[in-house]
Scaffold this motif. Structure first.
Motif: not given
Length: 300
Positions: A254, A257-258, A261, A267-269, A271-272
């Motif tokens: 996480w 990920v942060a 971004m 965007r979150r989706k 990147t996820r």
């Protein structure tokens, strides 16, 4: 039913009352008027009616013969006195003399009214819900996603509810109905509902349920406006604090990920659901498929 014809005789209230007293089950009495040719009073076991019989002008091109006689109901003695019935008959005579066919026009009006009653907003929304997943996207390419379809229908039904128009024929909607959806809601909600309604009415226009999209008849100044663009943004100092704060996340993934971004940005989706086949390190490119982008268009 046994039919008996009388006259011509000058139809008066006394003649009408006498004819009504002579009614009997299984019989129809037709009393023709002496003063107005074509006008007659039909006396049935349960009621009476004025009618006008005529023959439309012109020749049937298929048979080469004149059109058959037509009969149109004008009213009844309760709604039309004998003089009123003659006035209405003479008006119809003028129309037929000009080449009109009152019976055909009445049937056409009836069909239009029947179609309108069967094309209420609620019924058409149900039909639209079936058609929407197969309609091409207005922007980009391909078909809309299930999430878009669900949100679009939710906004549309909310708009119909706010207008109190679910049982209203779509052809009867007016610009004043369109303006009701903006009452008591925020700018973003009003714009979303107005847009969904306008796209639905475009479909109604394509399917010939309406003659014009009433949303387009609303003055631009009165249409819902887009909410103002967000003015807040993170400064380099804010991003630095966020970058260091990510170190406190319990899972290293996480934290990565942060920070990813922040650096890309992404965007979150997107990147996820990022996968290695989307990455071209030599070209320094991330090719994002339409399935995970916000506007459902591929992005590079």
């Amino acid at each position: 039913m046994e039919i008996k014809s009388e006259g011509p005789i000058r139809l008066t209230k006394a003649v009408i009352d006498a004819a009504w007293r002579r009614r009997s089950p299984g019989h129809r009495l037709i009393v023709r008027d002496q003063e107005c040719r074509g006008l007659a009073l039909f006396v049935n076991p349960t009621g009476m009616a004025w009618s006008y019989s005529y023959r439309p002008r012109g020749i049937d091109p298929k048979t080469g013969k004149r059109w058959p006689n037509q009969t149109i109901t004008i009213g009844n003695p309760a709604t039309h006195s004998p003089d009123d019935a003659r006035i209405a008959t003479n008006k119809l005579k003028g129309q037929t003399a000009a080449g009109a066919d009152p019976v055909a026009e009445k049937k056409a009006r009836t069909r239009v009214q029947q179609k309108k009653r069967g094309s209420t907003v609620r019924r058409l929304i149900d039909d639209y819900a079936k058609a929407l997943p197969a309609r091409p996207k207005m922007r980009g390419s391909g078909l809309p996603s299930s999430s878009y379809v669900s949100d679009e229908l939710a906004q549309l039904r909310a708009a119909a509810l706010s207008m109190n128009a679910e049982t209203t024929p779509a052809a009867d909607l007016t610009p004043s109905d369109m303006r009701k959806i903006t009452e008591g809601v925020g700018a973003a909600t009003a714009r979303a509902r107005f847009g969904a309604l306008s796209r639905f009415l475009d479909w109604c226009l394509d399917e010939e349920h309406i003659q014009a999209n009433p949303c387009l008849l609303v003055a631009r100044a009165r249409r819902p406006r887009a909410p103002p663009a967000r003015s807040h943004y993170l400064t380099p100092a804010d991003l630095a604090r966020l970058w260091h704060a990510a170190e406190e996340l319990t899972e290293p993934v996480w934290r990565d990920v942060a920070r990813f971004m922040i650096a890309i940005p992404g965007r979150r989706k997107e990147t996820r659901f990022m996968e290695w086949p989307q990455i071209d390190l030599d070209a320094a490119e991330w090719r994002i498929p339409s399935l995970i982008t916000k506007n459902e268009d591929p992005h590079r």
